[in-house]
Design a protein around this motif. Structure first.
Motif, short mmCIF file in Angstrom:
data_model
loop_
_atom_site.label_atom_id
_atom_site.label_comp_id
_atom_site.label_asym_id
_atom_site.label_seq_id
_atom_site.Cartn_x
_atom_site.Cartn_y
_atom_site.Cartn_z
N SER A 1 -30.46 -37.60 -20.39
CA SER A 1 -29.16 -37.28 -20.94
C SER A 1 -28.17 -37.00 -19.82
CB SER A 1 -29.26 -36.05 -21.84
OG SER A 1 -29.56 -34.90 -21.06
N PRO A 2 -26.86 -37.15 -20.07
CA PRO A 2 -25.86 -36.77 -19.07
C PRO A 2 -25.93 -35.27 -18.80
CG PRO A 2 -24.90 -38.16 -20.79
CD PRO A 2 -26.27 -37.78 -21.27
N VAL A 3 -25.66 -34.89 -17.57
CA VAL A 3 -25.64 -33.49 -17.16
C VAL A 3 -24.33 -33.22 -16.43
CG1 VAL A 3 -26.80 -31.65 -15.90
CG2 VAL A 3 -28.15 -33.49 -16.93
N ILE A 4 -23.62 -32.19 -16.86
CA ILE A 4 -22.35 -31.81 -16.23
C ILE A 4 -22.48 -30.35 -15.79
CG2 ILE A 4 -19.86 -31.63 -16.53
CD1 ILE A 4 -20.17 -33.60 -18.92
N SER A 5 -22.36 -30.10 -14.50
CA SER A 5 -22.67 -28.77 -13.97
C SER A 5 -21.63 -28.31 -12.96
CB SER A 5 -24.05 -28.76 -13.29
OG SER A 5 -25.07 -29.20 -14.16
N THR A 6 -21.52 -26.99 -12.84
CA THR A 6 -20.80 -26.42 -11.71
C THR A 6 -21.66 -26.60 -10.46
OG1 THR A 6 -19.74 -24.77 -13.13
CG2 THR A 6 -19.80 -24.30 -10.78
N ASP A 7 -21.03 -26.89 -9.35
CA ASP A 7 -21.76 -27.03 -8.09
C ASP A 7 -22.13 -25.64 -7.59
OD1 ASP A 7 -22.70 -27.50 -5.54
OD2 ASP A 7 -21.18 -29.01 -5.05
N ALA B 1 -14.26 -22.41 -7.67
CA ALA B 1 -13.16 -21.86 -6.87
C ALA B 1 -13.35 -20.36 -6.69
CB ALA B 1 -11.81 -22.15 -7.52
N LEU B 2 -12.95 -19.84 -5.55
CA LEU B 2 -13.05 -18.41 -5.28
C LEU B 2 -11.73 -17.73 -5.63
CD1 LEU B 2 -14.69 -16.04 -3.95
CD2 LEU B 2 -13.45 -16.59 -1.84
N HIS B 3 -11.81 -16.68 -6.47
CA HIS B 3 -10.63 -15.88 -6.81
C HIS B 3 -10.79 -14.50 -6.17
CE1 HIS B 3 -9.61 -18.45 -10.64
NE2 HIS B 3 -9.49 -19.10 -9.51
N THR B 4 -9.99 -14.25 -5.15
CA THR B 4 -10.11 -12.98 -4.43
C THR B 4 -9.30 -11.89 -5.11
OG1 THR B 4 -8.29 -13.64 -2.96
CG2 THR B 4 -10.53 -14.11 -2.22
N GLY C 1 -18.35 -17.76 -24.26
CA GLY C 1 -17.26 -17.85 -25.23
C GLY C 1 -16.15 -18.75 -24.73
N GLU C 2 -15.83 -18.67 -23.44
CA GLU C 2 -14.79 -19.51 -22.86
C GLU C 2 -15.19 -20.98 -22.92
OE1 GLU C 2 -13.69 -18.21 -18.95
OE2 GLU C 2 -13.70 -16.09 -19.54
N PHE C 3 -16.44 -21.27 -22.61
CA PHE C 3 -16.92 -22.65 -22.68
C PHE C 3 -16.83 -23.19 -24.11
CE2 PHE C 3 -19.24 -22.65 -18.50
CZ PHE C 3 -18.78 -23.89 -18.07
N PRO D 1 -15.43 -24.19 -13.23
CA PRO D 1 -14.31 -25.01 -13.70
C PRO D 1 -14.46 -25.34 -15.19
CG PRO D 1 -15.86 -26.38 -12.52
CD PRO D 1 -16.39 -24.97 -12.43
N VAL D 2 -14.26 -24.35 -16.04
CA VAL D 2 -14.53 -24.50 -17.47
C VAL D 2 -13.75 -25.67 -18.07
CG1 VAL D 2 -14.32 -23.39 -19.72
CG2 VAL D 2 -15.14 -22.07 -17.76
N GLU D 3 -12.46 -25.76 -17.77
CA GLU D 3 -11.64 -26.81 -18.37
C GLU D 3 -12.10 -28.20 -17.96
OE1 GLU D 3 -7.50 -26.23 -17.75
OE2 GLU D 3 -7.43 -24.30 -18.80
#
Length: 356
Positions: free
Chosen positions: A176-182, A343-346, A93-95, A312-314
Motif C-alpha cells: 500500500s502507499p505510505v505517507i510519512s513525516t521524515d 519543521a522546527l518551531h522555536t 485530531g488535527e490529522f 506537516p499535517v496539511e
C-alpha cells in the motif's frame, strides 16, 4: 449500479468544429469484463461489490480488466475509515480534521475508528464497515506503526479489494502507499538547534522499541550526534511510553546523567520532562532545554512555551486525499514511501547551554 452495466466507455478526445461530442456507443457489459479477465460474470459482480469468495489473483485479474476498460467506482457519499489510536492526543485530531476536509470535495466522508493498534478492535472496525460500501481505509499511526503487530485488518481489506494507505509507517506485508513525516530529519532538526546553542550533553526521551516512528527518531538522533562528533550518544537514549509520565520517568534517568538538553519523541513526553526537571529544582530553559515533537497550538500556552518539531499535517493530508481518490478510481499509484519535511518551531523552552 446494476449487473447489466459496469461503466461508460471513455469518449474520444477529438471533436469536429461545430459538432457536439457524441455519446459513447454503449456501456461496458459484465460479459465483456468477464471475457477480458477470463472469469465468470458472477465473479466480476463479486469483485465490483467487494464480496467474499474471490481469490487475490482472480480479483487482480478482474481489477486489471476494469482498468483497461476505464471503469471508475462511484465515489459520492462513500466512507473512508480512519483507524487511529484515539483522539486524546492533539496531533491525531488535527490529522483527522485535515483529512476529512481534503476528502470532502471528492464526495468522500471520513469515519473515525479509535482503536488500540494491532488489537482485535482494529479488525472489528474493518469488519463492521467493509460490507457497507466502504470506499477505502487509512491506517493513521495504528498497527502500521508497530513491528510484529497483528495485521489481520490489513489482510481483510486486501482480501476484499478495498484500497488503503498508511500514515507514518507501513506494513511489512502488502504494497500500500505510505505517507510519512521524515522522522530522521525531525531528530536532526532538534539536535542541530540544541548543538548551535552550545549543548553537547543532549539526551533523548524516546518512544517504545518496535514503534516505527520512535525507532526512526532514535536513529536520526544518533546519526545527528555522530555527525557532530558526540560519542556514546546511545547511552543518552531512554525509552518509555508516549505519555507525560513516560517522559517524566525517562527524563529522570537522563538528568541523572547530567544532560543539559532533552529531545522528546512527543510533546507529551516533553511536558513530562519539564515536570521532572522542575521537581529537581532546575529551570527550563536556563538549566535544561527541552524540545518536543508534533507541535500543537496549545504549546504556546505551556510554561514555558514549548519548542517542538511539527509534522506537516496539511501536506500529508493533501497527499493522502489525492492518493486515495486515485486508488478508488482504480488507477495505479506509487507504493514507495513518501517522506514529508518537518519543521522546527522555536519557543521559550530552549536556550544557550548553562555556564559553570
Amino acid at each position: 449500479m446494476t449487473d447489466a452495466s459496469v461503466s461508460k466507455l471513455p469518449e474520444s478526445s477529438t471533436q469536429r468544429p461545430g459538432k457536439k461530442t457524441r455519446s459513447p456507443a454503449g456501456s461496458a457489459k459484465l460479459s465483456e469484463v468477464a471475457a477480458l479477465a477470463g472469469v465468470s460474470e458472477a465473479t466480476v459482480s463479486r469483485v465490483l461489490n467487494r464480496k467474499y469468495g474471490v481469490s487475490p489473483t482472480t480479483r487482480e485479474q478482474v481489477e486489471e480488466a476494469l482498468r483497461q476498460i476505464g471503469y471508475e467506482r462511484p465515489r459520492k457519499g462513500e466512507i473512508v475509515l480512519i483507524l487511529v489510536p484515539g483522539l486524546k492526543t492533539p496531533i491525531f485530531g488535527e490529522f483527522c480534521n485535515a483529512i476529512e476536509a481534503d476528502l470532502s470535495p471528492h464526495g468522500l466522508r471520513a469515519v473515525i475508528g479509535p482503536v488500540l493498534p494491532g488489537s482485535v478492535y482494529e479488525r472489528d472496525y474493518v469488519e463492521a464497515f467493509v460490507d457497507t460500501g466502504i470506499a477505502a481505509a487509512i491506517f493513521l499511526s495504528s498497527s502500521n506503526t508497530l513491528q510484529n503487530a497483528d495485521d489481520s485488518a490489513r489482510a481483510l481489506l486486501e482480501s476484499r479489494g478495498v484500497p488503503y494507505l498508511c500514515i507514518n509507517g507501513g506494513f511489512a506485508e502488502g504494497e500500500s502507499p505510505v505517507i510519512s513525516t521524515d522522522d530522521w530529519r525531525a531528530a536532526e532538526l532538534a539536535v542541530e538547534h540544541l548543538y548551535d546553542l552550545g549543548h553537547r550533553r543532549i539526551g533523548m526521551c524516546a518512544g517504545p522499541l518496535g514503534n516505527i516512528p520512535a525507532d526512526r527518531r532514535v536513529e536520526g538522533f544518533l546519526n545527528a550526534m555522530d555527525a557532530r562528533g558526540i560519542e556514546d550518544a546511545e547511552d543518552l537514549v531512554v525509552r518509555h511510553h508516549f505519555s507525560i509520565d513516560g517522559g517524566r520517568y525517562a527524563a529522570d534517568a537522563l538528568l541523572d546523567l547530567d544532560v543539559t538538553a532533552i529531545v522528546a519523541s512527543s510533546d507529551e513526553m516533553a511536558l513530562g520532562a519539564i515536570r521532572a526537571t522542575k521537581r529537581r529544582g532546575l529551570r527550563v530553559p536556563e538549566d535544561v532545554s527541552v524540545i518536543g515533537y508534533n507541535d500543537s497550538y496549545i504549546l504556546e500556552f505551556t510554561d514555558p512555551p514549548l519548542t517542538s518539531v511539527s509534522q506537516p499535517v496539511e501536506h500529508i493530508s493533501q497527499a493522502c486525499a489525492r492518493t486515495l481518490v486515485t486508488m478508488i478510481q482504480n488507477r495505479p499509484v506509487r507504493t514507495d514511501e513518501m517522506l514529508m519535511e518537518p519543521a522546527l518551531h522555536t519557543r521559550n523552552s530552549t536556550a544557550p547551554v548553562r555556564t559553570a
